[in-house]
Structure formats: C-alpha cells, structure tokens
Scaffold this motif. Structure first.
Motif, mmCIF file in Angstrom:
data_model
loop_
_atom_site.group_PDB
_atom_site.id
_atom_site.type_symbol
_atom_site.label_atom_id
_atom_site.label_comp_id
_atom_site.label_asym_id
_atom_site.label_seq_id
_atom_site.Cartn_x
_atom_site.Cartn_y
_atom_site.Cartn_z
ATOM 1 N N LEU A 144 3.428 6.102 -12.171
ATOM 2 C CA LEU A 144 4.149 4.997 -12.788
ATOM 3 C C LEU A 144 4.872 5.435 -14.056
ATOM 4 O O LEU A 144 5.984 4.972 -14.345
ATOM 5 N N SER A 145 4.264 6.335 -14.793
ATOM 6 C CA SER A 145 4.927 6.858 -15.993
ATOM 7 C C SER A 145 6.213 7.590 -15.622
ATOM 8 O O SER A 145 7.246 7.451 -16.302
ATOM 9 N N GLU A 146 6.179 8.359 -14.544
ATOM 10 C CA GLU A 146 7.379 9.064 -14.079
ATOM 11 C C GLU A 146 8.459 8.074 -13.637
ATOM 12 O O GLU A 146 9.639 8.223 -13.969
ATOM 13 N N LEU A 147 8.046 7.057 -12.873
ATOM 14 C CA LEU A 147 9.007 6.100 -12.339
ATOM 15 C C LEU A 147 9.649 5.261 -13.436
ATOM 16 O O LEU A 147 10.833 4.919 -13.357
ATOM 17 N N ASP A 163 -5.216 4.469 4.342
ATOM 18 C CA ASP A 163 -4.538 4.175 5.608
ATOM 19 C C ASP A 163 -3.015 4.075 5.466
ATOM 20 O O ASP A 163 -2.351 3.442 6.286
ATOM 21 N N SER A 164 -2.469 4.697 4.438
ATOM 22 C CA SER A 164 -1.014 4.696 4.245
ATOM 23 C C SER A 164 -0.561 6.055 3.732
ATOM 24 O O SER A 164 -1.308 6.744 3.026
ATOM 25 N N GLN A 165 0.672 6.396 4.078
ATOM 26 C CA GLN A 165 1.281 7.635 3.581
ATOM 27 C C GLN A 165 2.562 7.344 2.789
ATOM 28 O O GLN A 165 3.263 8.266 2.394
ATOM 29 N N GLU A 166 2.836 6.071 2.546
ATOM 30 C CA GLU A 166 4.123 5.692 1.964
ATOM 31 C C GLU A 166 4.233 6.101 0.491
ATOM 32 O O GLU A 166 3.243 6.106 -0.249
ATOM 33 N N ILE A 167 5.452 6.453 0.088
ATOM 34 C CA ILE A 167 5.700 6.823 -1.299
ATOM 35 C C ILE A 167 6.350 5.650 -2.040
ATOM 36 O O ILE A 167 7.020 4.802 -1.445
ATOM 37 N N PHE A 168 6.146 5.633 -3.336
ATOM 38 C CA PHE A 168 6.662 4.546 -4.161
ATOM 39 C C PHE A 168 8.183 4.451 -4.065
ATOM 40 O O PHE A 168 8.749 3.353 -4.030
ATOM 41 N N GLU A 169 8.833 5.596 -4.065
ATOM 42 C CA GLU A 169 10.292 5.608 -4.120
ATOM 43 C C GLU A 169 10.933 4.863 -2.951
ATOM 44 O O GLU A 169 12.001 4.261 -3.103
ATOM 45 N N ASN A 170 10.304 4.883 -1.785
ATOM 46 C CA ASN A 170 10.873 4.166 -0.642
ATOM 47 C C ASN A 170 10.824 2.654 -0.847
ATOM 48 O O ASN A 170 11.758 1.937 -0.473
ATOM 49 N N TYR A 171 9.751 2.152 -1.426
ATOM 50 C CA TYR A 171 9.704 0.725 -1.762
ATOM 51 C C TYR A 171 10.792 0.377 -2.776
ATOM 52 O O TYR A 171 11.390 -0.701 -2.720
ATOM 53 N N LEU A 172 11.035 1.275 -3.713
ATOM 54 C CA LEU A 172 11.964 0.985 -4.807
ATOM 55 C C LEU A 172 13.419 0.973 -4.358
ATOM 56 O O LEU A 172 14.298 0.562 -5.129
ATOM 57 N N LEU A 173 13.679 1.373 -3.120
ATOM 58 C CA LEU A 173 15.034 1.221 -2.575
ATOM 59 C C LEU A 173 15.427 -0.252 -2.480
ATOM 60 O O LEU A 173 16.615 -0.575 -2.372
ATOM 61 N N ASN A 174 14.437 -1.149 -2.544
ATOM 62 C CA ASN A 174 14.716 -2.586 -2.523
ATOM 63 C C ASN A 174 15.133 -3.117 -3.894
ATOM 64 O O ASN A 174 15.415 -4.309 -4.031
ATOM 65 N N HIS A 196 0.826 -1.203 0.000
ATOM 66 C CA HIS A 196 0.000 0.000 0.000
ATOM 67 C C HIS A 196 0.865 1.260 0.000
ATOM 68 O O HIS A 196 1.960 1.278 0.567
ATOM 69 N N THR A 197 0.323 2.285 -0.640
ATOM 70 C CA THR A 197 1.016 3.568 -0.754
ATOM 71 C C THR A 197 0.080 4.691 -0.312
ATOM 72 O O THR A 197 -1.024 4.438 0.182
ATOM 73 N N PHE A 198 0.516 5.930 -0.551
ATOM 74 C CA PHE A 198 -0.301 7.099 -0.198
ATOM 75 C C PHE A 198 -1.629 7.126 -0.957
ATOM 76 O O PHE A 198 -2.508 7.938 -0.634
ATOM 77 N N LEU A 199 -1.810 6.247 -1.920
ATOM 78 C CA LEU A 199 -3.087 6.164 -2.630
ATOM 79 C C LEU A 199 -4.122 5.351 -1.854
ATOM 80 O O LEU A 199 -5.279 5.263 -2.272
ATOM 81 N N SER A 200 -3.710 4.747 -0.737
ATOM 82 C CA SER A 200 -4.641 4.084 0.174
ATOM 83 C C SER A 200 -4.998 5.035 1.317
ATOM 84 O O SER A 200 -4.163 5.838 1.749
#
Length: 260
Positions: free
Chosen positions: A60-63, A15-26, A9-13
């Motif tokens: 997603l287009s930006e990423l 109940d979450s504030q997470e950004i895509f870029e933090n997941y992509l650190l993996n 889940h991301t900020f689009l949910s």
C-alpha cells in the motif's frame, strides 16, 4: 461519496493470485482489499491462513505514491468459537481499517466442502446459524457480516424453507447485527454464481423489519474481472425495498453513499 467494493481478495489470500494493480485499473477513489484470515482452515489442509500484514503495508505504501486512490487495510475474518482470543491478539498487533466477519467452517469442515452433501441439510443449516449467532456474541470489532448464506450454498434452500424452519434463528442473528451496528452484506457470488438471489429477497425485508438500515455490496472478487460484479442487479433489489443508500467503513468512521 461514490460507493466502492468492500469485499475483494488478492494474492495475500490463500485462494487468490490477483494483484492490486489489476483492481486499480478501475480507477476507484477508495480501495480496500479484504484478504482471508482463517485459523486451522479445512479449506487449505488445516493451515492457519493469515495474510502477510507487513507485505500489505509495504504494498500500500508503494501504491500510494503512484495512484490518486485512497487506500485502506481490510481483512475478512473467519471465526470458529474458541478462536476469539487468538484472533483478537493478532488484531491488537495488526490494526485494520475494515474488518469483515464470516463463518466459513466449524473447525472440522468448511461449509462448502462435499461432506455437507452427506448430511441432513436442515442439521447443517442449524449448525451454521447457531455458530453465527454465537460468534456475534463472542467476537467484537467487525463492521460487516458477509454472505449470510455461505453455509447454505451447497444445500439448495428456498426462501420458503428459511422462513418455515429458520426465521426464528435468523431474527436472532439479525438483531445481534443491528445491536452491534454492523452492516449486512449483499454478496455477489451468492447472488449470482450460487443463485441465491431469492434468499436475499427474503432476508432484506426481514432485516429491515427489525430496524436494520446498514447494507453493503460486496463482489467477493478473487480476480479483478469481478470487481463490483452484479452491483447494478443487487442495488436494484435493494431499491425494490425502498433502500436508497449503502454504508462504507473507513477506519472508525461510517460514511453513506447512494446506491450505484
């Protein structure tokens, strides 16, 4: 294919504030976020929680221009009987590559709300499983059934109680999952935080005994630190039952990966 997390889940949910870029650190080879879709959601003041599709597509287009990762559009769909047409109308206009099916609430309360603690736990569990069975009949297009135990998380069930009181209901549900060629998710929040590993130790061989072969692991992460949480432990449980591969869904295709 190396397996990757299919429940995030991301900020689009709501109940979450997470950004895509933090997941992509993996540095995942593949990435899919599965943000919440829940109509008339008791968990959020009965609002319609619908992820912003245009914002997802733009992000997603930006990423894609800045990461070597292959991106897919995902969604976690909470279904209450009677909502099916409205949900399908939305999905027809907003195509997703991965659709998770969840039972979170019944239109009156979320199965995680405190109100369930005031009710008979067997009655709540029966209501929950009946809703799941009905939704599996009336809702089409999802590829994964998530956290089968969501409605039990506040109720302190043992595997013995499930076997004694609900095995008939669970067999009916699992047969529907198999018939629809869906996968059964092993959910990290259930497995770890809610201490329901024993319920998965019960459901995995039951599903397998009925002919079920498709399994996924999902962290259900709402922050990037939980990406692929407990994957080694959940994979270890699957190996105990001679299950050696997982399934990943990409658009209309199904791919297999060795257990991590």
């Amino acid at each position: 294919m190396k397996y990757y997390d299919q429940h995030l889940h991301t900020f689009l949910s709501f109940d979450s504030q997470e950004i895509f870029e933090n997941y992509l650190l993996n540095n995942p080879a593949f990435f899919v976020a599965t943000d919440h879709f829940d109509l008339h959601n008791p968990g959020n003041k009965f609002h319609d929680d619908i992820p912003d599709y245009d914002k997802l597509a733009q992000k997603l287009s930006e990423l894609e221009g800045n990461y070597p990762t292959t991106f897919f559009k995902g969604i976690e769909i909470g279904v209450v009987p009677g909502q099916e047409k409205q949900i399908h109308d939305y999905l027809n206009d907003h195509p997703y590559d991965l659709k998770l099916l969840s039972i979170h609430q019944n239109g009156k309360f979320d199965y995680m709300d405190d109100v369930v603690l005031t009710k008979d736990k067997y009655a709540v569990a029966k209501m929950y499983f009946d809703q799941m069975a009905k939704v599996l009949d009336t809702f089409t297009g999802a590829q994964i059934l998530t956290h089968f135990d969501y409605g039990l998380r506040r109720l302190d069930f043992t595997s013995q109680e499930l076997e004694e009181h609900f095995e008939k209901d669970l067999k009916l549900i699992l047969k529907k999952v198999i018939r629809k060629e869906m996968a059964l998710e092993i959910n990290a929040k259930s497995f770890g935080y809610y201490q329901n590993a024993n319920l998965y130790r019960y459901i995995i061989p039951l599903y397998k005994s009925l002919g079920g072969t498709f399994f996924t692991l999902g962290s259900d992460a709402h922050k990037a630190d939980d990406y692929q949480a407990l994957f080694p432990e959940m994979a270890g449980l699957l190996k105990e039952f001679d299950i050696n591969f997982l399934v990943a869904f990409q658009k209309n295709e199904r791919f297999f990966a060795e257990l991590p």
